[in-house]
Write an enzyme that holds these catalytic residues in place. Structure first.
Site, PDB file in Angstrom:
ATOM      1  N   ARG A  77       0.846  -1.189   0.000  1.00  0.00           N
ATOM      2  CA  ARG A  77       0.000   0.000   0.000  1.00  0.00           C
ATOM      3  C   ARG A  77       0.884   1.242   0.000  1.00  0.00           C
ATOM      4  O   ARG A  77       1.715   1.402   0.905  1.00  0.00           O
ATOM      5  CB  ARG A  77      -0.901  -0.002   1.253  1.00  0.00           C
ATOM      6  N   HIS A 123      -3.027  11.026   1.147  1.00  0.00           N
ATOM      7  CA  HIS A 123      -2.496  10.813   2.495  1.00  0.00           C
ATOM      8  C   HIS A 123      -1.958  12.158   3.005  1.00  0.00           C
ATOM      9  O   HIS A 123      -0.762  12.340   3.185  1.00  0.00           O
ATOM     10  CB  HIS A 123      -1.424   9.726   2.473  1.00  0.00           C
ATOM     11  N   GLU A 170      -7.327   8.435   6.699  1.00  0.00           N
ATOM     12  CA  GLU A 170      -7.620   9.072   7.980  1.00  0.00           C
ATOM     13  C   GLU A 170      -8.131  10.502   7.855  1.00  0.00           C
ATOM     14  O   GLU A 170      -7.470  11.453   8.291  1.00  0.00           O
ATOM     15  CB  GLU A 170      -6.379   9.033   8.888  1.00  0.00           C
ATOM     16  N   ASN A 312      -7.216   1.663  10.007  1.00  0.00           N
ATOM     17  CA  ASN A 312      -5.902   1.929  10.578  1.00  0.00           C
ATOM     18  C   ASN A 312      -6.065   1.821  12.080  1.00  0.00           C
ATOM     19  O   ASN A 312      -6.826   2.571  12.688  1.00  0.00           O
ATOM     20  CB  ASN A 312      -5.421   3.337  10.219  1.00  0.00           C
ATOM     21  N   TYR A 314      -4.060   1.313  15.871  1.00  0.00           N
ATOM     22  CA  TYR A 314      -2.822   1.277  16.648  1.00  0.00           C
ATOM     23  C   TYR A 314      -3.031   0.974  18.121  1.00  0.00           C
ATOM     24  O   TYR A 314      -2.255   0.263  18.730  1.00  0.00           O
ATOM     25  CB  TYR A 314      -2.072   2.615  16.513  1.00  0.00           C
ATOM     26  N   GLU A 382      -3.395  -0.224   8.198  1.00  0.00           N
ATOM     27  CA  GLU A 382      -2.205   0.133   8.974  1.00  0.00           C
ATOM     28  C   GLU A 382      -2.296  -0.507  10.349  1.00  0.00           C
ATOM     29  O   GLU A 382      -3.366  -0.489  10.969  1.00  0.00           O
ATOM     30  CB  GLU A 382      -2.076   1.652   9.192  1.00  0.00           C
TER      31      GLU A 382
HETATM   32  C1  GBH Z   1      -1.189   7.018  11.095  1.00  0.00           C
HETATM   33  O1  GBH Z   1      -1.766   7.995  11.873  1.00  0.00           O
HETATM   34  C2  GBH Z   1      -0.799   7.615   9.764  1.00  0.00           C
HETATM   35  O2  GBH Z   1      -1.705   7.236   8.738  1.00  0.00           O
HETATM   36  C3  GBH Z   1       0.610   7.331   9.368  1.00  0.00           C
HETATM   37  O3  GBH Z   1       0.955   8.194   8.327  1.00  0.00           O
HETATM   38  C4  GBH Z   1       1.502   7.457  10.577  1.00  0.00           C
HETATM   39  O4  GBH Z   1       2.850   7.380  10.246  1.00  0.00           O
HETATM   40  C5  GBH Z   1       1.122   6.359  11.517  1.00  0.00           C
HETATM   41  O5  GBH Z   1      -0.225   6.435  11.871  1.00  0.00           O
HETATM   42  C6  GBH Z   1       1.911   6.320  12.834  1.00  0.00           C
HETATM   43  O6  GBH Z   1       1.573   7.414  13.651  1.00  0.00           O
HETATM   44  O7  GBH Z   1       1.247  12.681  20.212  1.00  0.00           O
HETATM   45  O8  GBH Z   1      -0.711  12.640  21.618  1.00  0.00           O
HETATM   46  O9  GBH Z   1      -0.567  14.227  19.799  1.00  0.00           O
HETATM   47  C7  GBH Z   1      -2.182   7.582  13.155  1.00  0.00           C
HETATM   48  C8  GBH Z   1      -2.785   8.748  13.881  1.00  0.00           C
HETATM   49  C9  GBH Z   1      -1.899  10.763  14.745  1.00  0.00           C
HETATM   50  C10 GBH Z   1      -2.182   8.848  16.131  1.00  0.00           C
HETATM   51  C11 GBH Z   1      -1.007  11.393  15.731  1.00  0.00           C
HETATM   52  C12 GBH Z   1      -1.312   9.521  17.173  1.00  0.00           C
HETATM   53  C13 GBH Z   1      -0.372  11.573  17.992  1.00  0.00           C
HETATM   54  C14 GBH Z   1      -1.012  11.726  19.309  1.00  0.00           C
HETATM   55  N1  GBH Z   1      -1.850   9.315  14.816  1.00  0.00           N
HETATM   56  N2  GBH Z   1      -1.326  10.945  17.064  1.00  0.00           N
HETATM   57  S1  GBH Z   1      -0.194  12.902  20.305  1.00  0.00           S
END
Ligand code: GBH
Length: 482
Positions: A77, A123, A170, A312, A314, A382
């Site tokens: 992807r 993106h 996202e 996505n 995490y 993701e």
């Molecule tokens: C994804 O976003 C993205 O699609 C990708 O590009 C990115 O590299 C990957 O995840 C890893 O982060 O520090 O408390 O402000 C996930 C969304 C946005 C979740 C930023 C965490 C930071 C929280 N992310 N967020 S904070």
């Protein structure tokens, strides 16, 4: 356990995004995007990092695809940079043949290797010219027409070979980080002291509508003019954590958890997958700051049959209700987010970034909830993490990554279990093929299965990269003993 076996045609591979890896921002006729601007603001908003060079994938893609082959990936992807295809972005602006040629090379190289390309159209890298011309995502009527034209160019030029499309990555992050907190490009906010422009109470909701309508028009265009001949599928990748109540005995926290997920996911999934209005909880809290859909727009939404839900995922969190009414600038659904519950139990094991704890049990619940609500096949587009302390490790230390290996195992296991619950989950993309520009966090956090040395641009496979294939192959074989 036979029931958690993955089917032999389960799609899997690795994911990346253009701005995080390509570099070569002034080559090949590329126009500027909002991240070029954001990364060069002073004082720096991205830890002095930029995508100017990033992983230099623009010049090293063959080497990177050699890694994909070595890792046994069946799919890859990646995202197309809108401003490489249409440097000024707009529907009457010229197409850049050099940009088309670049992505043709990528696609053909993948196909020669037997790797299926999955292409994300957006993106987060809006052409800067559209931001300057009419406010970019703030201009609902203009931007959806320009996005549709860009999407059409991609279908026309690449759709003979690309059969898997993702419109947006996202949209929640684009709308909230770009226009509420200001942490991402274009960095607009009325609550963040670093920002000089923005209106946190209003802009994110306008941008959300622009993203939803842009998705819908791009899908409708595919359905009307390309699907019959090209026979591809098209989806969208939504982020969103799973939430459990902070106090499991407090019904208000249970409501807060559900409301938080509606603000995260329902905001986009209701209109996109159900052709329905925004969730009631959002309408109730945001009133007419949430721009409505007209009858005509509902028709467009209904005509835009989206094939799959790109997820996505995490991490997960606990939600605690707030006693007071939400301020106008609240974007979360009036909840507090916590990583431990009332009993002080942690949501999961800490990773290498503070916001990400490993919560495979909640991942299973999340998958099952999303599948039962939106009733579409799910592809995990993701999933991944940095290991604890990895940002400070040497290369030799970083390539030994047991935490990431366990994270992948546990999350693949959760997929198997949610399939047992009845969810249709057809694929999995690990984030990411290589360490890359982690947006506002710069080059600190390392999400890659490949180590990137940012001085020499040398790539080194981590252990997890080589083991993922075995983890999935093992699950594709029914166990003989049962
Ligand atoms: C994804 O976003 C993205 O699609 C990708 O590009 C990115 O590299 C990957 O995840 C890893 O982060 O520090 O408390 O402000 C996930 C969304 C946005 C979740 C930023 C965490 C930071 C929280 N992310 N967020 S904070």
């Amino acid at each position: 356990m036979t029931a958690s076996v993955l089917p032999p045609d389960f799609e899997w591979g690795f994911a990346t995004a253009a701005y995080q890896i390509e570099g070569a921002v002034n080559e090949g006729g590329r126009g500027k995007c909002i991240w070029d601007t954001f990364c060069h603001q002073e004082p720096s908003r991205t830890k002095n990092a930029s995508g100017d060079i990033a992983c230099d994938h623009y010049h090293k893609f063959e080497e990177d695809f050699d890694l994909l082959s070595k890792y046994g990936a069946g799919a890859y992807r990646f995202s197309i940079a809108w401003s490489r295809i249409v440097p000024l972005g707009g529907r009457d602006d010229p197409i850049n043949e050099e940009g088309i040629a670049f992505y043709n090379q990528l696609i053909d190289s993948l196909l020669r290797r037997g790797i299926t390309p999955w292409v994300t159209l957006y993106h987060w890298d809006l052409p800067q010219a559209l931001h300057d011309r009419y406010g970019g995502w703030l201009n609902v009527d203009e931007v959806q027409k320009d996005f549709e034209r860009y999407a059409r160019v991609c279908y026309e030029r690449f759709g003979d070979r690309v059969k898997h499309w993702i419109t947006l990555n996202e949209p929640w992050i684009q709308a909230i980080y770009g226009y509420a907190t200001g942490g991402n490009a274009p960095g607009r906010s009325s609550t963040n002291p670093h920002c000089t422009e923005g209106d946190t109470a209003r802009e994110p909701w306008i941008v959300g509508k622009a993203l939803i309508m842009s998705h819908a028009r791009a899908v409708a265009a595919y359905n009307q003019d390309f699907r019959a001949e090209q026979k591809g599928v098209i989806g969208v990748s939504l982020n969103g954590d799973y939430y459990e109540p902070w106090d499991k005995n407090d019904p208000k926290d249970a409501e807060a958890a559900e409301r938080r997920m509606q603000f995260h996911i329902g905001w986009f999934a209701n209109p996109i997958f159900l052709a329905k209005d925004y969730p009631d909880s959002m309408r109730k809290q945001l009133g007419d700051r949430l721009p409505p859909f007209s009858l005509e727009e509902f028709k467009t939404l209904a005509a835009a049959q989206t094939d799959f839900y790109g997820m996505n995922y995490y991490t997960s969190q606990f939600a605690k209700h707030c006693a007071e009414a939400a301020p106008e600038t609240d974007v979360l659904g009036n909840v507090e987010e916590h990583q431990s519950n009332k009993q002080g139990e942690s949501v999961g094991e800490a990773s290498g970034v503070h916001w990400l704890r490993s919560c495979p049990g909640m991942f299973r619940k999340h998958l099952t909830r999303v599948h039962s609500l939106y009733k579409k096949p799910i592809y995990i587009t993701e999933n991944g993490c940095p290991c604890p302390g990895e940002d400070k490790m040497t290369r030799e230390e970083s390539i030994n990554d047991p935490f990431r290996i366990q994270y992948f195992k546990d999350h693949l296991d959760a997929i198997g279990k949610s399939r047992q619950d009845g969810s249709i989950i057809n694929g999995y993309f690990a984030w990411s093929l290589m360490d890359n520009l982690e947006w506002s966090d710069g080059f600190g956090p390392r999400f890659g299965v490949t180590h990137t040395d940012y001085d020499t641009l040398e790539r080194t496979p981590k252990k997890s990269a080589l083991l993922l294939k075995d983890m999935i192959a093992d699950r594709q074989r029914p166990h003989a003993s049962l």
